[in-house]
Design an enzyme around this catalytic site. Structure first.
Site, PDB file in Angstrom:
ATOM      1  CG  ASP A   9      -1.733   0.987   1.492  1.00  0.00           C
ATOM      2  OD1 ASP A   9      -2.312   1.762   0.539  1.00  0.00           O
ATOM      3  OD2 ASP A   9      -1.625   1.852   2.666  1.00  0.00           O
ATOM      4  CG  ASP A  11      -2.133   7.232   0.425  1.00  0.00           C
ATOM      5  OD1 ASP A  11      -1.018   8.195   0.064  1.00  0.00           O
ATOM      6  OD2 ASP A  11      -2.939   6.994  -0.195  1.00  0.00           O
ATOM      7  N   GLY A  46      -7.346   3.579   3.655  1.00  0.00           N
ATOM      8  CA  GLY A  46      -7.388   2.651   2.419  1.00  0.00           C
ATOM      9  C   GLY A  46      -8.739   2.844   1.504  1.00  0.00           C
ATOM     10  NE  ARG A  49      -9.850  11.991  -4.549  1.00  0.00           N
ATOM     11  CZ  ARG A  49      -9.308  12.275  -5.782  1.00  0.00           C
ATOM     12  NH1 ARG A  49     -10.120  13.011  -6.314  1.00  0.00           N
ATOM     13  NH2 ARG A  49      -8.111  11.737  -6.148  1.00  0.00           N
ATOM     14  CB  SER A 116      -4.283   7.324  -3.551  1.00  0.00           C
ATOM     15  OG  SER A 116      -4.103   8.451  -4.072  1.00  0.00           O
ATOM     16  CG  ASN A 118      -3.872  12.255  -5.784  1.00  0.00           C
ATOM     17  OD1 ASN A 118      -3.989  12.875  -6.808  1.00  0.00           O
ATOM     18  ND2 ASN A 118      -5.033  12.159  -4.897  1.00  0.00           N
ATOM     19  CG  ASP A 170      -1.805   2.736   6.476  1.00  0.00           C
ATOM     20  OD1 ASP A 170      -2.155   2.310   5.350  1.00  0.00           O
ATOM     21  OD2 ASP A 170      -2.194   3.911   6.923  1.00  0.00           O
TER      22      ASP A 170
HETATM   23  C1  BG6 Z   1      -5.759   5.437   0.112  1.00  0.00           C
HETATM   24  C2  BG6 Z   1      -6.029   6.272   1.363  1.00  0.00           C
HETATM   25  O1  BG6 Z   1      -4.561   4.974  -0.083  1.00  0.00           O
HETATM   26  O2  BG6 Z   1      -6.507   6.146  -0.980  1.00  0.00           O
HETATM   27  C3  BG6 Z   1      -7.179   6.947   1.691  1.00  0.00           C
HETATM   28  O3  BG6 Z   1      -5.511   5.387   2.609  1.00  0.00           O
HETATM   29  C4  BG6 Z   1      -7.770   7.896   0.349  1.00  0.00           C
HETATM   30  O4  BG6 Z   1      -7.210   7.645   2.891  1.00  0.00           O
HETATM   31  C5  BG6 Z   1      -7.535   6.890  -0.928  1.00  0.00           C
HETATM   32  O5  BG6 Z   1      -9.081   8.133   0.480  1.00  0.00           O
HETATM   33  C6  BG6 Z   1      -7.872   7.501  -2.078  1.00  0.00           C
HETATM   34  O6  BG6 Z   1      -7.088   8.581  -2.281  1.00  0.00           O
HETATM   35  P1  BG6 Z   1      -6.997   9.713  -3.376  1.00  0.00           P
HETATM   36  O7  BG6 Z   1      -5.718  10.361  -3.439  1.00  0.00           O
HETATM   37  O8  BG6 Z   1      -7.366   9.071  -4.729  1.00  0.00           O
HETATM   38  O9  BG6 Z   1      -8.059  10.735  -2.959  1.00  0.00           O
HETATM   39 MG    MG Z   2      -2.779   3.087   3.546  1.00  0.00          MG
END
Ligand code: BG6
Ligand code: MG
Length: 219
Positions: A9, A11, A46, A49, A116, A118, A170
């Site tokens: 993972d 984040d 995890g 969004r 994510s 991002n 995590d």
């Molecule tokens: C996960 C995070 O990795 O990604 C979450 O743990 C987050 O907290 C999710 O909401 C989505 O991320 P993003 O960057 O696409 O908003």
């Molecule tokens: Mg995470």
């Protein structure tokens, strides 16, 4: 076990962006007059969004239109990106780069399994993209953690069997996702919160390859 692949993972495991997600969600919750604590935030880790936003809105007993939701989620992401865009190589979590180097030296394949959208940006800002043989991120999945899709897709793209792959997470939802797919999982964080993981370490600096190899052995 014969460890052939490790799937991470992002984040909260490779980089402390979990903190930035929390700060951005907290700012949004405050604007909406919803009380949102670090404990509440565990439920968001995890999670995608939009699902995260739904959890916050549910907590505040607020019902809003889809259009407004999209707008709020976009605003949260802008705030999140303000933190992220400041990141540079060296800002990864303790031990992350060293552990990835160790895996490379031992010819163990490396995958990313992050919800994510991002994720690629974060890896690129940290100059860590090249460590990953395969990246599965929030733009590629149709089923969010705790569904196992993300990690199963990672193992498949790495051409490795689940039995030979270990997931690092995590988040409670992430640990469930890995276990739903049949993976062994290393929790990174607080053992009291991540008690379902096979082992828990405070960071990748505390993980050794030898202990991963003995994961399947009876204690
Ligand atoms: C996960 C995070 O990795 O990604 C979450 O743990 C987050 O907290 C999710 O909401 C989505 O991320 P993003 O960057 O696409 O908003
Ligand atoms: Mg995470």
């Amino acid at each position: 076990m014969d460890v052939k692949a490790c799937i991470f993972d992002l984040d909260g495991v490779i980089v402390d962006t979990a903190k930035y997600h929390y700060l951005a969600w907290k700012r949004l919750a405050e604007e909406l007059d919803i009380n949102f604590t670090e404990e509440d935030n565990e439920e968001l880790k995890g999670v995608s969004r939009m699902d995260s936003l739904d959890i916050i809105l549910r907590k505040g007993k607020k019902e809003i239109s889809q259009e407004k939701k999209e707008e709020l989620a976009a605003r949260k992401n802008e705030w999140y990106l303000e933190f992220v865009n400041e990141m540079k190589p060296g800002d990864e979590l303790p031990g992350a780069r060293h552990f990835l180097d160790t895996l490379k030296e031992n010819n163990i394949k490396i995958g990313l399994g992050s919800s994510s959208k991002n994720a690629k940006l974060c890896l690129s800002l940290l100059d860590m993209t090249d460590y990953f043989d395969v990246i599965v991120d929030g733009t590629m999945i149709t089923k969010a953690k705790p569904d196992p899709q993300i990690f199963l897709m990672g193992a498949e793209k790495l051409s490795e069997r689940v039995e030979n792959s270990i997931v690092f997470e995590d988040a409670i939802a992430g640990i469930e996702s890995a276990q739903n797919g049949g993976f062994k999982v290393v929790g990174i964080g607080d053992a009291k919160i991540l008690d379902k993981a096979d082992i828990v370490r405070s960071s990748l600096a505390e993980v050794s390859l030898d202990e991963l190899k003995s994961l399947n052995n009876p204690k």
